[in-house]
Design an enzyme around this catalytic site. Structure first.
Site, mmCIF file in Angstrom:
data_model
loop_
_atom_site.group_PDB
_atom_site.id
_atom_site.type_symbol
_atom_site.label_atom_id
_atom_site.label_comp_id
_atom_site.label_asym_id
_atom_site.label_seq_id
_atom_site.Cartn_x
_atom_site.Cartn_y
_atom_site.Cartn_z
ATOM 1 N N GLU A 1 0.675 -0.856 -5.170
ATOM 2 C CA GLU A 1 -0.478 0.033 -5.187
ATOM 3 C C GLU A 1 0.066 1.427 -5.421
ATOM 4 O O GLU A 1 0.499 2.104 -4.493
ATOM 5 C CB GLU A 1 -1.258 -0.058 -3.872
ATOM 6 N N ASP B 1 0.816 -1.212 0.000
ATOM 7 C CA ASP B 1 0.000 0.000 0.000
ATOM 8 C C ASP B 1 0.848 1.259 0.000
ATOM 9 O O ASP B 1 1.822 1.366 0.737
ATOM 10 C CB ASP B 1 -0.919 -0.008 1.240
HETATM 11 C C1 OTU Z 1 -4.217 3.726 -0.329
HETATM 12 O O1 OTU Z 1 -4.614 4.687 -1.278
HETATM 13 C C2 OTU Z 1 -5.443 2.938 0.066
HETATM 14 O O2 OTU Z 1 -5.978 2.293 -1.061
HETATM 15 C C3 OTU Z 1 -6.440 3.845 0.745
HETATM 16 O O3 OTU Z 1 -7.629 3.174 1.062
HETATM 17 C C4 OTU Z 1 -5.783 4.406 1.977
HETATM 18 O O4 OTU Z 1 -6.630 5.374 2.537
HETATM 19 C C5 OTU Z 1 -4.416 5.040 1.694
HETATM 20 O O5 OTU Z 1 -3.600 4.247 0.835
HETATM 21 C C6 OTU Z 1 -3.627 5.224 2.962
HETATM 22 O O6 OTU Z 1 -3.204 4.007 3.498
HETATM 23 O O7 OTU Z 1 -4.135 8.084 -2.004
HETATM 24 O O8 OTU Z 1 -6.773 8.053 -2.227
HETATM 25 O O9 OTU Z 1 -0.542 6.281 -5.239
HETATM 26 O O10 OTU Z 1 -3.121 6.694 -4.332
HETATM 27 O O11 OTU Z 1 -1.725 4.951 -1.624
HETATM 28 C C7 OTU Z 1 -6.124 6.853 -1.926
HETATM 29 C C8 OTU Z 1 -1.000 5.608 -4.117
HETATM 30 C C9 OTU Z 1 -4.629 7.013 -1.845
HETATM 31 C C10 OTU Z 1 -2.143 6.332 -3.430
HETATM 32 C C11 OTU Z 1 -2.722 5.427 -2.434
HETATM 33 C C12 OTU Z 1 -3.795 5.835 -1.524
#
Ligand code: OTU
Length: 583
Positions: free
Chosen positions: A262, A220
């Site tokens: 991700e 993540d």
């Molecule tokens: C991710 O997303 C997760 O999918 C989210 O559900 C979390 O809230 C977040 O991390 C924090 O842990 O910005 O709008 O390029 O886009 O890490 C979601 C990567 C996010 C980011 C992503 C993030």
């Protein structure tokens, strides 16, 4: 590493060997992914084992369980604020339950994927608590600043991820008398990978989880793991070096394990997570194809295939031994990653098109069929993103309210159309829990003060098992959608050309509503996919068959069961899809 290697169980060692013999396992056309929250799907991990037959009906081979490691009490960003990487959320079960489930899944040929948040921990993680207790060693696990001078300097070039509920990227922590780097919420502390002990601690975590039977780790928020003043602190070269090192070391102990990045970032940066930098490296095996997802929704609203053709043509293909995960919906909002350049090339104004998409999916554009909501409206920049389940965004919620059979039919066709592309574009297709029975938006979160300000919960519904029970009744909405999903799954698993190692290229048709894409695989042959984003019947020049090098085209899937070529044109029903292969 030595300890982890010697502790690795026999059945996992066998799996290691199998994966070494068949390294392209995750690229195979048989791959079908399913994504769910354990509590929403089955309450507990043990409960999930009772629903494995349901997953088998969909021929699932890859199960991504949403965050399940021990989080802080709510609010915890849907589990992305972890207090213990070695324990399972006690509401869902234990680490033993997880290990048991992984074994059951493995026996059925299903690979288990879980989230591992590498970028941050909860403010209540033991490392953070030791930092708070004054242990300097642990304070250097995080980024702390005594005053605003550096935070201000960084913030000049940082982007705000959650501008409405967590503005800024630093939070004042009175017990530390310091500003702590918190890219996301104030209770999510970014880890400092400049400290080698952080790398070692995370490596230990990865090996621990690998030995519990986790086959795929969804890493993540990886773009954020390295910071550099004067940049947006995303996609830094060091972030890639760290991932390459993690991947190499985990492979030594657990060759079966794959990494999924991700990274929701522009495409030239995205492919670097699959190892495509200046030179090719081994980095992550899988990455989310956010651009495809965004373009599908854009095309659906605009009844247009030109913009997606432009945008996806420009997309570099992933290195041969890696692949995308393709998806229609996930647990996050949809951010309109439509570049001004791509928009202009297709005759759109980027800013106005993005605003149109927000208006359309929030249901406030005249004639819109969608029932979504704006997420993180940023009044400073005019940006916003969209929440809502796929079925509601496709018009099913509105259609059922009106009770119009034609509108219901259209909504189902839209949902199936998007999934038809996702199932055949190349890579592991993901079914987001509930889409297979067209679950609509849920509003119960609004009454929970810990969740109410985050409308992403509207598209994280509880599995409606009563609705799912109607899946074999072809007169019900659920039955119609579920049977279409099964058709997609079966068709996909019969088409060797969908092996992800091949290439995918969008093709221009002479009809701006029909999206065409060709997949080529050196041994498995050619594939042509067509998707009609128009509400009415449309046709395109049949010479596209030759262009796709299909000398003797055979039907692999068709929404109306046929290949209709008349007067040199391929005719397609409203919102129809067509898959063709070489004999
Ligand atoms: C991710 O997303 C997760 O999918 C989210 O559900 C979390 O809230 C977040 O991390 C924090 O842990 O910005 O709008 O390029 O886009 O890490 C979601 C990567 C996010 C980011 C992503 C993030």
């Amino acid at each position: 590493m030595l300890d982890a290697a010697s502790a690795r169980q026999e059945d996992l060692r066998v799996l290691d060997h199998r994966r070494e013999i068949v390294p392209d396992w995750f690229q195979r056309e048989r791959m079908v992914g399913y994504v769910c929250y354990v509590d929403k799907f089955s309450h507990t991990l043990a409960g999930l084992e009772r629903h494995l037959d349901y997953l088998n009906e969909l021929k699932v081979t890859y199960l991504h369980l949403m965050p399940l490691l021990q989080p802080r009490p709510a609010p915890n960003d849907g589990g992305y604020a972890v207090v213990d990487f070695r324990a399972v959320d006690s509401r869902l079960g234990s680490m033993d339950d997880l290990e048991h489930l992984a074994g059951e899944l493995r026996a059925r040929g299903i690979s288990l994927c879980i989230d591992l948040v590498v970028n941050h921990t909860a403010a209540e993680h033991i490392w953070a608590r030791k930092a708070l207790a004054g242990e300097v060693e642990y304070q250097s696990f995080y980024f702390t600043f005594p005053d605003r001078s550096l935070p201000d300097a960084y913030e000049r070039t940082l982007l705000d991820v959650f501008p409405s509920f967590a503005p800024g990227s630093f939070s004042w922590v009175p017990d530390l008398q310091a500003w702590v780097w918190t890219t996301f919420n104030d209770y999510q502390w970014d880890l400092n990978y400049g400290n080698p002990n952080v790398f070692l601690a995370m490596l230990e975590t990865m090996l621990f989880l690998a030995n519990r039977g986790i086959e795929v780790m969804r890493l993540d928020a990886v773009p954020f793991i390295w910071k550099r003043l004067g940049t947006d602190c995303q996609n830094q070269p060091e972030a890639h070096l760290l991932l390459q090192a993690f991947r190499a070391l985990v492979r030594v102990v657990a060759p079966a394990v794959a990494f999924k990045a991700e990274a929701i970032v522009p495409h030239h940066q995205l492919v670097q997570y699959l190892g495509k930098g200046e030179r090719e490296r081994t980095e992550c095996d899988l990455a989310y194809h956010n651009q495809l997802m965004v373009q599908l929704w854009s095309g659906l609203a605009a009844r247009d295939a030109a913009l997606m053709t432009h945008a996806l043509m420009a997309m570099p293909s992933p290195p041969q031994q890696t692949s995308w995960v393709t998806y229609v919906r996930c647990h996050d909002d949809i951010g309109w990653a439509v570049s001004d350049l791509d928009a202009a090339a297709a005759g759109f104004n980027g800013f106005r098109h993005r605003r149109f998409l927000n208006d359309f999916y929030a249901g406030r554009f005249p004639g819109s069929f969608a029932r979504g909501a704006l997420f993180q409206e940023n009044f400073a920049t005019g940006d916003a993103r969209i929440s809502g389940t796929a079925a509601s965004l496709c018009g099913l919620e509105q259609a059922l309210e009106v009770g119009d059979a034609l509108l219901i039919d259209q909504a189902i066709r839209r949902l199936v159309l998007l999934y038809s592309v996702v199932f055949s574009y190349g890579g592991v297709p993901l079914i987001y829990m509930g889409d297979e029975v067209a679950l609509r938006n849920e509003h119960s979160y609004e009454k929970d003060p810990a969740l109410a300000d985050d409308n992403r919960w509207m598209h994280r519904p509880f599995m409606d098992w009563d609705a799912a029970a109607r899946r074999s009744d072809l007169n019900s909405v659920e039955g119609r959608v579920f049977s279409e999903f099964c058709r997609l799954v079966e068709a996909r698993q019969r088409v060797p050309a969908l092996q992800a190692a091949g290439s995918v290229t969008p093709l221009w048709t002479d009809n701006g509503r029909i999206f065409a894409y060709v997949r080529a695989h050196p041994r498995a042959g050619q594939f042509l996919g067509l998707a009609n984003f128009g509400d009415g019947p449309e046709s395109c020049d049949a010479r596209i068959l030759a262009e796709a090098r299909l000398s003797d085209p055979q039907l692999a899937l068709s929404s109306d069961g046929r290949l209709d070529v008349r007067d040199g044109r391929i005719h397609m029903p409203p919102l129809g899809c067509l898959w063709l292969v070489d004999r």
